[in-house]
Design a protein around this motif. Structure first.
Motif, PDB file in Angstrom:
ATOM      1  N   MET A 137       8.349 -12.878 -10.724  1.00  0.00           N
ATOM      2  CA  MET A 137       7.056 -12.270 -11.003  1.00  0.00           C
ATOM      3  C   MET A 137       5.962 -12.876 -10.129  1.00  0.00           C
ATOM      4  O   MET A 137       5.005 -12.205  -9.784  1.00  0.00           O
ATOM      5  N   THR A 138       6.148 -14.146  -9.768  1.00  0.00           N
ATOM      6  CA  THR A 138       5.157 -14.841  -8.952  1.00  0.00           C
ATOM      7  C   THR A 138       4.959 -14.147  -7.615  1.00  0.00           C
ATOM      8  O   THR A 138       3.817 -13.947  -7.168  1.00  0.00           O
ATOM      9  N   TYR A 139       6.068 -13.766  -6.969  1.00  0.00           N
ATOM     10  CA  TYR A 139       5.959 -13.111  -5.670  1.00  0.00           C
ATOM     11  C   TYR A 139       5.383 -11.702  -5.798  1.00  0.00           C
ATOM     12  O   TYR A 139       4.762 -11.198  -4.868  1.00  0.00           O
ATOM     13  N   ILE A 140       5.579 -11.069  -6.942  1.00  0.00           N
ATOM     14  CA  ILE A 140       4.948  -9.759  -7.170  1.00  0.00           C
ATOM     15  C   ILE A 140       3.439  -9.925  -7.230  1.00  0.00           C
ATOM     16  O   ILE A 140       2.699  -9.137  -6.624  1.00  0.00           O
ATOM     17  N   PHE A 141       2.969 -10.949  -7.950  1.00  0.00           N
ATOM     18  CA  PHE A 141       1.526 -11.202  -7.992  1.00  0.00           C
ATOM     19  C   PHE A 141       0.986 -11.518  -6.606  1.00  0.00           C
ATOM     20  O   PHE A 141      -0.103 -11.060  -6.231  1.00  0.00           O
ATOM     21  N   LEU A 142       1.732 -12.273  -5.826  1.00  0.00           N
ATOM     22  CA  LEU A 142       1.285 -12.593  -4.469  1.00  0.00           C
ATOM     23  C   LEU A 142       1.242 -11.339  -3.601  1.00  0.00           C
ATOM     24  O   LEU A 142       0.278 -11.126  -2.856  1.00  0.00           O
ATOM     25  N   ALA A 143       2.250 -10.493  -3.716  1.00  0.00           N
ATOM     26  CA  ALA A 143       2.263  -9.241  -2.957  1.00  0.00           C
ATOM     27  C   ALA A 143       1.095  -8.343  -3.358  1.00  0.00           C
ATOM     28  O   ALA A 143       0.429  -7.740  -2.497  1.00  0.00           O
ATOM     29  N   LEU A 144       0.830  -8.261  -4.658  1.00  0.00           N
ATOM     30  CA  LEU A 144      -0.319  -7.471  -5.118  1.00  0.00           C
ATOM     31  C   LEU A 144      -1.625  -8.043  -4.586  1.00  0.00           C
ATOM     32  O   LEU A 144      -2.521  -7.286  -4.185  1.00  0.00           O
ATOM     33  N   ALA A 145      -1.747  -9.370  -4.572  1.00  0.00           N
ATOM     34  CA  ALA A 145      -2.952 -10.006  -4.039  1.00  0.00           C
ATOM     35  C   ALA A 145      -3.164  -9.619  -2.585  1.00  0.00           C
ATOM     36  O   ALA A 145      -4.296  -9.341  -2.166  1.00  0.00           O
ATOM     37  N   ILE A 146      -2.097  -9.573  -1.819  1.00  0.00           N
ATOM     38  CA  ILE A 146      -2.189  -9.201  -0.400  1.00  0.00           C
ATOM     39  C   ILE A 146      -2.605  -7.737  -0.261  1.00  0.00           C
ATOM     40  O   ILE A 146      -3.509  -7.411   0.510  1.00  0.00           O
ATOM     41  N   VAL A 147      -1.958  -6.854  -1.004  1.00  0.00           N
ATOM     42  CA  VAL A 147      -2.288  -5.425  -0.936  1.00  0.00           C
ATOM     43  C   VAL A 147      -3.739  -5.188  -1.334  1.00  0.00           C
ATOM     44  O   VAL A 147      -4.477  -4.458  -0.649  1.00  0.00           O
ATOM     45  N   PHE A 148      -4.190  -5.812  -2.422  1.00  0.00           N
ATOM     46  CA  PHE A 148      -5.571  -5.636  -2.865  1.00  0.00           C
ATOM     47  C   PHE A 148      -6.564  -6.200  -1.848  1.00  0.00           C
ATOM     48  O   PHE A 148      -7.644  -5.646  -1.647  1.00  0.00           O
ATOM     49  N   GLU A 149      -6.206  -7.309  -1.204  1.00  0.00           N
ATOM     50  CA  GLU A 149      -7.056  -7.894  -0.169  1.00  0.00           C
ATOM     51  C   GLU A 149      -7.228  -6.929   1.003  1.00  0.00           C
ATOM     52  O   GLU A 149      -8.331  -6.714   1.500  1.00  0.00           O
ATOM     53  N   VAL A 150      -6.129  -6.329   1.438  1.00  0.00           N
ATOM     54  CA  VAL A 150      -6.178  -5.383   2.554  1.00  0.00           C
ATOM     55  C   VAL A 150      -6.993  -4.151   2.168  1.00  0.00           C
ATOM     56  O   VAL A 150      -7.827  -3.669   2.947  1.00  0.00           O
ATOM     57  N   LEU A 151      -6.795  -3.647   0.959  1.00  0.00           N
ATOM     58  CA  LEU A 151      -7.579  -2.491   0.504  1.00  0.00           C
ATOM     59  C   LEU A 151      -9.063  -2.838   0.389  1.00  0.00           C
ATOM     60  O   LEU A 151      -9.925  -2.038   0.756  1.00  0.00           O
ATOM     61  N   GLY A 152      -9.358  -4.033  -0.107  1.00  0.00           N
ATOM     62  CA  GLY A 152     -10.756  -4.467  -0.182  1.00  0.00           C
ATOM     63  C   GLY A 152     -11.392  -4.520   1.189  1.00  0.00           C
ATOM     64  O   GLY A 152     -12.542  -4.096   1.382  1.00  0.00           O
ATOM     65  N   THR A 153     -10.660  -5.018   2.165  1.00  0.00           N
ATOM     66  CA  THR A 153     -11.181  -5.094   3.523  1.00  0.00           C
ATOM     67  C   THR A 153     -11.375  -3.705   4.115  1.00  0.00           C
ATOM     68  O   THR A 153     -12.347  -3.460   4.834  1.00  0.00           O
TER      69      THR A 153
END
Length: 106
Positions: A1-17
């Motif tokens: 689950m940890t890597y899923i949260f990290l992957a989501l953090a990356i996707v959300f960061e890219v979308l925010g940018t």
């Protein structure tokens, strides 16, 4: 689950940018609000990932992955100029991220 949260953090960061560019310097309210939403989701997901992952791994993987993906997004979506040096740099960042993600002892 940890890597899923990290992957989501990356996707959300890219979308925010992406929405940083769309907000046109906070002159467009809806893209500005969406940007804040995605960054909030990104930091929340990163916080959940860092709960069970070394921050010395989670943060660099998050930032490095986002840097590479945002650079590619700029080249592909926003038609920003590309060069061999830029593409080599993306590859080096990606190798560094992989080294940090898989090169630590658990």
């Amino acid at each position: 689950m940890t890597y899923i949260f990290l992957a989501l953090a990356i996707v959300f960061e890219v979308l925010g940018t992406f929405f940083i560019k769309q907000s046109q310097g906070f002159t467009r309210i809806v893209p500005s609000l969406i940007m804040f939403l995605y960054y909030g989701l990104s930091f929340s997901s990163l916080t959940l990932a860092a709960k069970k992952m070394d921050v010395s791994v989670a943060y660099p993987v998050w930032t490095g992955s986002a840097i590479a993906l945002v650079t590619l997004m700029g080249i592909i979506y926003f038609k920003e100029p590309s060069s061999e040096l830029k593409l080599i740099s993306i590859a080096l960042i990606s190798f560094g991220v992989l080294g940090l993600a898989f090169g630590h002892k658990t």
